[in-house]
Motif scaffolding. Structure first.
Motif, short mmCIF file in Angstrom:
data_model
loop_
_atom_site.label_atom_id
_atom_site.label_comp_id
_atom_site.label_asym_id
_atom_site.label_seq_id
_atom_site.Cartn_x
_atom_site.Cartn_y
_atom_site.Cartn_z
N UNK A 55 0.98 -1.20 -0.05
CA UNK A 55 0.09 0.19 -0.02
C UNK A 55 0.80 0.98 0.06
N UNK A 56 1.91 1.25 0.94
CA UNK A 56 2.84 2.30 0.95
C UNK A 56 3.44 2.36 -0.65
N UNK A 57 3.98 1.45 -1.18
CA UNK A 57 4.60 1.49 -2.21
C UNK A 57 3.60 2.11 -3.42
N UNK A 116 1.25 4.33 -2.78
CA UNK A 116 0.89 5.69 -2.42
C UNK A 116 2.21 6.62 -2.88
N UNK A 117 3.33 6.02 -2.52
CA UNK A 117 4.71 6.50 -2.86
C UNK A 117 5.39 5.64 -3.54
N UNK A 118 5.53 6.06 -4.76
CA UNK A 118 6.46 5.21 -5.64
C UNK A 118 7.84 5.40 -5.47
N UNK A 119 8.42 6.59 -5.26
CA UNK A 119 9.75 6.75 -5.14
C UNK A 119 10.27 6.42 -3.90
N UNK A 120 9.40 6.44 -2.72
CA UNK A 120 10.04 6.24 -1.43
C UNK A 120 10.15 5.01 -1.11
N UNK A 121 9.21 4.04 -1.80
CA UNK A 121 9.39 2.89 -1.29
C UNK A 121 10.70 2.03 -1.60
N UNK A 122 11.19 2.42 -2.57
CA UNK A 122 12.48 1.49 -2.80
C UNK A 122 13.65 1.74 -1.79
N UNK A 123 13.65 3.07 -1.28
CA UNK A 123 14.71 3.30 -0.17
C UNK A 123 14.29 2.49 1.02
N UNK A 137 -5.81 -16.17 -2.79
CA UNK A 137 -5.07 -15.30 -3.39
C UNK A 137 -3.71 -15.04 -2.86
N UNK A 138 -3.56 -14.82 -1.72
CA UNK A 138 -2.33 -14.80 -1.07
C UNK A 138 -1.27 -16.07 -1.11
N UNK A 139 -2.32 -17.44 -1.02
CA UNK A 139 -1.24 -18.64 -1.27
C UNK A 139 -0.54 -18.45 -2.82
N UNK A 140 -1.46 -18.08 -3.73
CA UNK A 140 -0.95 -18.53 -5.10
C UNK A 140 0.09 -17.02 -5.50
N UNK A 141 -0.24 -15.90 -4.87
CA UNK A 141 0.50 -14.67 -5.43
C UNK A 141 1.68 -14.06 -4.30
N UNK A 142 1.18 -14.26 -3.06
CA UNK A 142 1.98 -13.73 -2.09
C UNK A 142 3.56 -13.86 -2.27
N UNK A 143 4.03 -15.37 -2.29
CA UNK A 143 5.43 -15.45 -2.36
C UNK A 143 6.12 -14.99 -3.52
N UNK A 144 5.68 -14.99 -4.78
CA UNK A 144 6.29 -14.53 -5.73
C UNK A 144 6.17 -12.78 -5.90
N UNK A 145 5.32 -12.25 -5.18
CA UNK A 145 5.20 -10.96 -5.24
C UNK A 145 6.13 -10.17 -4.02
N UNK A 146 6.28 -11.07 -2.85
CA UNK A 146 7.18 -10.57 -1.80
C UNK A 146 8.51 -10.66 -2.37
N UNK A 147 8.68 -11.90 -3.13
CA UNK A 147 10.28 -12.02 -3.67
C UNK A 147 10.58 -10.88 -4.68
N UNK A 148 9.62 -10.88 -5.67
CA UNK A 148 10.05 -9.90 -6.83
C UNK A 148 9.74 -8.26 -6.49
N UNK A 149 8.99 -7.85 -5.70
CA UNK A 149 8.57 -6.72 -5.45
C UNK A 149 9.18 -6.18 -4.10
N UNK A 150 9.35 -6.91 -2.99
CA UNK A 150 9.76 -6.39 -1.80
C UNK A 150 11.22 -6.87 -1.44
#
Lengths: 256, 119, 113
Positions: free
Chosen positions: B44-46, B48-55, C22-35
């Motif tokens: 959600x934060x990401x 709302x704030x596209x630039x800030x999330x990466x840091x 939804x979480x079971x299917x998507x959460x692992x790859x989304x956490x890995x790739x986006x977080x």
């Protein structure tokens, strides 16, 4: 018997006329690889302490009378063997039920809930002269697993939701309800659903802990039956909402 | 004659699940919910704030929490897929088929996301 | 018939089910790739963030990715608190109000550019 190995068992004792709370008492019991916990309890009662109370009947895991906790796990005493507990074991009354005396518990809740859900064929108008009420193998398979319950109550001893809330209809009773709801000869679902749906003690008290299915000596899988009850209850909920809006529309129609 | 009955009720403690492996695992399974909520908040934060999330994401503490959240998500997937087919009245073989299907779907979806990211 | 009052749990259970699946299917790859990957400077993760900001499909996906697990999570917390013997009548409304409020916030976060 004299030259047999002895095992130390600790057994829960509670005398309602004397004790304020249950206590554990130790007994040394002779055993060989064929000795069940029921044999051990019988040995204690016959030779060491005739005052020990416990329930049992068939000795072969079909009557469902001898449920106890062995090292904290719900088990049938007749189907559990001392050979699997080389360190000794603690035998207690089934958890989540009030203790009447020693290993004897008060099953009233459990038995009442079974009655509440009417686990017998309802609303079938077929008469004897019409011949047997036959089913296809598929129709039988739909509910057969859930019909294997022997009403031992181990699933209630395993269910924390029943322990936290004794108003919960619980695993075995709801499984029986689902068993009859799935039976092609039965027409009693409408009578059972209000109890399954209800806010206090219905199927929604279940959080799928799943331990009931783990301890069931007959592999009935009550957890699965309760999940299916939830699906039925959710469909019933949706149908009720739809009916309600339809009735309202019909009511408005009359007024105008 | 007055009844001599005096049934003893063993009250459950609030920490009834602590000393039993099966109940402990149940609580861990339910506890994955906390990390699911954490992930939602972070996403959600990401948004709302596209630039800030990466840091924010490269903060060592956040990395650590996200690693645990990743493990929690995998545990959630495993337990969810194992239990979900129980809501249907299936045979053992059908059960295995559904679980396999759900994992196959997850794998396919994951590959697509990776393809979009890197291809 | 107050004793047989119907539970409204099916509503929350269906949301729980949708969120859990939804979480079971998507959460692992989304956490890995986006977080996780962006934290180590992997370019692919940053690309995904740009995509979900810039496309309608990405925004709708992210809305589901944020909102559905929230309902699953707060449903579990509600029952977990009961398991820990916190039986206050406030628990249920508070949990689902939190899910509702955060869902609204998520909607705002996703639609504002």
């Amino acid at each position: 018997m004299a030259d047999m190995n002895k095992m130390s068992l600790r057994v829960m004792r509670y005398n309602p006329e004397r004790d304020d709370a249950p206590r554990m008492q130790g007994y040394d019991v002779p055993w060989d690889p064929s000795t069940s916990f029921l044999d051990a309890l019988s040995y204690i009662k016959d030779t060491l302490d005739p005052s020990l109370s416990f329930r049992s009947s068939c000795r072969m895991a079909i009557c469902g009378s001898c449920g106890v906790m062995i090292n904290g796990v719900p088990k049938l005493a007749c189907k559990t063997f001392l050979r699997d507990y080389p360190e000794g074991a603690a035998v207690e009354a089934m958890a989540n039920f009030p203790v009447e005396r020693d290993l004897v518990v008060d099953l009233t809740h459990f038995l009442e809930y079974i009655q509440t859900l009417k686990p017998y064929i309802l609303g079938n108008q077929r008469r004897p002269e019409e011949g047997p009420n036959s089913q296809t193998p598929e129709q039988l398979a739909a509910f057969r697993k859930f019909s294997m319950c022997i009403n031992c109550g181990l699933c209630y001893a395993a269910c924390p939701q029943f322990g936290l809330n004794s108003g919960f209809l619980g695993p075995a009773a709801l499984t029986l309800a689902q068993r009859y709801n799935l039976d092609s000869r039965d027409f009693g679902k409408a009578e059972r659903m209000p109890h399954i749906n209800k806010e206090k003690g219905g199927v929604w008290a279940c959080t799928f802990v799943g331990y009931c299915s783990e301890v069931c000596p007959k592999h009935v899988d009550p957890a699965s039956a309760l999940q299916q009850c939830k699906v039925e209850s959710a469909l019933d909920f949706a149908a009720a909402v739809l009916n309600c809006t339809k009735k309202k529309e019909a009511g408005h129609g009359k007024q105008t | 004659m007055a009844s001599k009955r005096k049934p003893y009720v063993r009250e459950m403690d609030a920490n009834w699940w602590k000393d039993h492996p099966f109940y402990r695992f149940y609580m861990i399974r339910e506890g994955t919910a906390l990390f699911a909520i954490w992930v939602s908040l972070l996403l959600m934060c990401g948004m709302a704030d596209a630039g800030g999330i990466l840091s924010v994401l490269s903060n060592p503490l956040i990395i650590l929490i996200n690693l645990v959240a990743f493990a929690a998500a995998l545990l959630h997937a495993k337990t969810w897929f194992d239990l979900a087919p129980k809501a249907m009245n299936l045979t053992e073989a059908q059960n295995r088929l559904v679980i396999g299907g759900l994992w196959a779907l997850t794998l396919a979806v994951s590959l697509i996301v990776l393809l979009v990211a890197f291809a | 018939m107050k004793e047989l009052k119907r539970s409204n749990e099916p509503l929350f259970w269906l949301l729980f089910g949708a969120g859990g699946m939804w979480g079971a299917i998507f959460a692992p790859i989304i956490i890995l790739s986006m977080l996780l990957l962006p934290a180590f400077g992997v370019e692919g993760g940053e690309r995904l963030w740009r995509l979900v900001h810039d496309s309608i499909f990405g925004k709708v996906f992210m809305l589901a990715m944020i909102v559905l697990p929230l309902w699953c999570g707060f449903h579990r917390i509600h029952h977990c608190l009961h398991d820990m013997k916190i039986h206050s009548a406030l628990v249920k409304p508070l949990c689902y109000l939190a899910a509702l409020a955060l869902s609204g916030l998520a909607f705002w976060a996703v639609v504002t550019p």
